[in-house]
Design a protein around this motif. Structure first.
Motif, short mmCIF file in Angstrom:
data_model
loop_
_atom_site.label_atom_id
_atom_site.label_comp_id
_atom_site.label_asym_id
_atom_site.label_seq_id
_atom_site.Cartn_x
_atom_site.Cartn_y
_atom_site.Cartn_z
N GLY A 7 -38.25 -14.09 -10.37
CA GLY A 7 -38.40 -14.24 -8.92
C GLY A 7 -37.07 -14.69 -8.33
N ARG A 8 -37.07 -14.92 -7.03
CA ARG A 8 -35.79 -15.36 -6.44
C ARG A 8 -36.00 -16.18 -5.18
NH1 ARG A 8 -36.27 -12.83 -1.60
NH2 ARG A 8 -35.71 -10.64 -1.54
N PHE A 9 -34.98 -17.05 -4.92
CA PHE A 9 -34.82 -17.67 -3.62
C PHE A 9 -33.63 -16.93 -3.00
CE2 PHE A 9 -35.74 -21.94 -5.93
CZ PHE A 9 -37.11 -21.81 -5.76
N ALA A 10 -33.76 -16.55 -1.73
CA ALA A 10 -32.66 -15.80 -1.10
C ALA A 10 -32.34 -16.36 0.28
CB ALA A 10 -33.05 -14.32 -1.01
N PRO A 11 -31.92 -17.62 0.35
CA PRO A 11 -31.69 -18.22 1.67
C PRO A 11 -30.46 -17.65 2.37
CG PRO A 11 -30.96 -19.73 -0.06
CD PRO A 11 -31.62 -18.56 -0.75
N SER A 12 -30.54 -17.59 3.69
CA SER A 12 -29.39 -17.25 4.52
C SER A 12 -28.78 -18.56 5.01
CB SER A 12 -29.82 -16.44 5.75
OG SER A 12 -30.43 -15.26 5.34
N PRO A 13 -27.53 -18.83 4.67
CA PRO A 13 -26.97 -20.15 5.03
C PRO A 13 -26.45 -20.19 6.46
CG PRO A 13 -25.39 -18.91 3.75
CD PRO A 13 -26.59 -18.02 3.89
N ILE A 43 -27.37 -16.36 -2.46
CA ILE A 43 -27.05 -16.80 -1.10
C ILE A 43 -26.78 -15.56 -0.24
CG2 ILE A 43 -25.51 -18.22 0.32
CD1 ILE A 43 -27.17 -19.87 -1.69
N GLU A 44 -27.57 -15.39 0.80
CA GLU A 44 -27.48 -14.19 1.64
C GLU A 44 -26.58 -14.47 2.85
OE1 GLU A 44 -31.34 -12.16 1.91
OE2 GLU A 44 -30.81 -11.54 -0.12
N ASP A 45 -25.29 -14.48 2.57
CA ASP A 45 -24.30 -14.82 3.61
C ASP A 45 -23.57 -13.59 4.13
OD1 ASP A 45 -23.06 -14.37 1.20
OD2 ASP A 45 -21.76 -16.11 1.25
N ALA A 191 -25.87 -4.02 6.07
CA ALA A 191 -27.17 -4.46 6.61
C ALA A 191 -27.98 -5.17 5.54
CB ALA A 191 -27.94 -3.25 7.14
N TYR A 192 -28.80 -6.10 5.99
CA TYR A 192 -29.72 -6.82 5.10
C TYR A 192 -30.51 -5.86 4.22
CZ TYR A 192 -34.36 -8.62 4.03
OH TYR A 192 -35.54 -8.88 3.39
N GLN A 193 -31.06 -4.78 4.82
CA GLN A 193 -31.94 -3.87 4.06
C GLN A 193 -31.23 -3.30 2.83
OE1 GLN A 193 -34.91 -3.98 5.11
NE2 GLN A 193 -34.94 -4.08 7.33
N ALA A 195 -28.37 -4.61 1.31
CA ALA A 195 -27.90 -5.64 0.39
C ALA A 195 -29.05 -6.24 -0.42
CB ALA A 195 -27.16 -6.72 1.16
N VAL A 196 -30.19 -6.42 0.23
CA VAL A 196 -31.30 -7.08 -0.47
C VAL A 196 -31.83 -6.19 -1.61
CG1 VAL A 196 -33.26 -6.35 0.99
CG2 VAL A 196 -33.29 -8.59 -0.06
N VAL A 197 -31.89 -4.89 -1.35
CA VAL A 197 -32.36 -3.95 -2.38
C VAL A 197 -31.32 -3.86 -3.49
CG1 VAL A 197 -32.82 -1.51 -2.82
CG2 VAL A 197 -33.82 -2.62 -0.81
N VAL A 209 -41.10 -12.76 -3.38
CA VAL A 209 -42.07 -13.53 -2.58
C VAL A 209 -41.30 -14.07 -1.39
CG1 VAL A 209 -43.56 -15.58 -2.53
CG2 VAL A 209 -43.45 -14.17 -4.60
N ARG A 210 -41.75 -13.75 -0.20
CA ARG A 210 -41.02 -14.17 1.01
C ARG A 210 -41.98 -14.15 2.19
NH1 ARG A 210 -37.60 -8.55 1.03
NH2 ARG A 210 -39.38 -7.22 1.45
N GLY A 211 -41.49 -14.61 3.34
CA GLY A 211 -42.35 -14.76 4.51
C GLY A 211 -42.86 -13.43 5.04
N ASP A 213 -42.86 -12.34 7.87
CA ASP A 213 -42.00 -11.70 8.87
C ASP A 213 -41.21 -10.54 8.26
OD1 ASP A 213 -40.83 -13.80 7.41
OD2 ASP A 213 -39.20 -14.06 8.83
N LEU A 214 -41.10 -10.49 6.93
CA LEU A 214 -40.35 -9.39 6.30
C LEU A 214 -41.27 -8.31 5.72
CD1 LEU A 214 -37.48 -11.53 4.82
CD2 LEU A 214 -37.29 -9.80 6.61
N LEU A 215 -42.58 -8.48 5.94
CA LEU A 215 -43.53 -7.50 5.42
C LEU A 215 -43.21 -6.09 5.93
CD1 LEU A 215 -46.14 -7.13 3.75
CD2 LEU A 215 -47.46 -7.77 5.76
#
Ligand code: GLU
Length: 315
Positions: A7-13, A43-45, A191-193, A195-197, A209-211, A213-215
């Motif tokens: 799994g992962r944590f992917a916070p935007s700082p 870290i999603e910077d 773009a986020y889309q 980089a995240v993939v 697993v995330r909020g 709002d990103l569904l």
């Protein structure tokens, strides 16, 4: 042999983590750990203007204060766990798509994109009209002399379906509900889309697993996984936490920040216990360390509706 869960944590700082981010991090951690898995921290910077190294450092401290440990990544993992350093890799992936003629330059201004009559996508953004998809080579050349374009991905008339681990079957028609989407902004930012993939695939993430709002971004991301031939991870989205007034929490809600809670004398376990109560894992908002919650974790207990903070929960 069964694949190990990552799994992962992917916070935007771009600010301090708020209670909603921490709620989601707790569920991501519990979901991975309840399967004997691991968690990485990335870290999603990507947003250079809004990201600050001190927020990345603070995010680590806040997660650690709650006992939400990670097995890989973060500052100790080195620069490769910061999206700002991964541009070459994103560039390569964009080149692959360009080679396949799946990208086109888009010169539309913000005002054009938000035209009042544009239909809205599932995430509230306007569905792109496809205007620049039709530009001739000569038009592209001429416009390029005046403006630097964004890069958009052509999407087909295809419906993407996937089983969300919490919300069940989700389907979205790419053309109707989303439209051609941006992979690189006109200012050059990836773009986020994309980089995240790119990163979840490269880092071997098997569950996201995330909020909630990103569904609505997930079908776009699944489409990208398929285009690149990357294995698609499992997805589970969490309800969002709302303030007592019913508004979504934001990084600006200081009165329910971790600092404010700590100043009131709450320990990490007090906070994880209260978050677990909100998640339906405990009957009372009593102190509990994340480790003690592992055997209690099940998505069936977690509400589907967004959750309002209340004095009953102790927040
Ligand atoms: N970086 C995003 C955020 O902090 C999360 C992205 C994701 O989990 O896919 O909201």
């Amino acid at each position: 042999m069964e694949q190990k869960t990552i799994g992962r944590f992917a916070p935007s700082p771009s600010g301090r983590l708020h209670l909603g981010n921490l709620f989601c991090s707790l569920l991501a951690w519990l979901s991975a750990k309840s399967k004997g898995g691991e968690i990485l921290l990335r870290i999603e910077d990507l947003d250079r203007e809004r990201s600050r190294p001190e927020y990345a450092e603070q995010a680590e401290q806040d997660l650690a204060f709650l006992g939400l440990t990670w097995d890989e990544g973060g500052r100790a993992g080195g620069p490769g766990y910061f999206q700002a350093n991964r541009g070459e890799y994103y560039e390569e992936l964009l080149a692959q798509l360009a080679e396949r003629e799946l990208l086109y330059p888009c010169f539309c201004s913000r005002a054009e994109l938000h035209a009042a009559n544009a239909p809205h996508a599932s995430d509230g953004e306007a569905v792109y009209s496809g205007k620049c998809r039709k530009l001739s080579a000569a038009e592209v050349k001429e416009l390029s002399e005046r403006r630097s374009p964004a890069l958009r991905l052509k999407v087909p008339k295809e419906t993407i379906c996937f089983p969300d681990g919490h919300y069940g079957k989700i389907s979205q028609n790419l053309e109707r509900d989303c439209g051609d989407f941006i992979l690189r902004r006109s200012d050059g930012a990836f773009a986020y889309q994309l980089a995240v993939v790119a990163d979840d695939a490269a880092m071997g993430v098997t569950e996201v697993v995330r909020g909630r709002d990103l569904l609505s971004s997930t079908p776009r991301q699944i489409y990208l996984y398929r285009l690149f031939g990357f294995p698609v991870p499992e997805f589970a989205h969490t309800p969002l936490l709302l303030g007592p007034d019913g508004r979504r929490l934001s990084k600006r809600d200081r009165d329910i920040s971790l600092d404010a809670l700590r100043e009131k004398g709450l320990s990490g376990e007090d906070i994880t216990g209260r978050l677990a109560f909100l998640a339906g894992l405990l009957d009372r908002p009593e102190a509990a360390a994340p480790k003690e919650l592992i055997p209690l974790f099940s998505w069936d207990k977690v509400p589907k509706e967004d959750i309002r903070l209340s004095p009953e929960a102790g927040f």
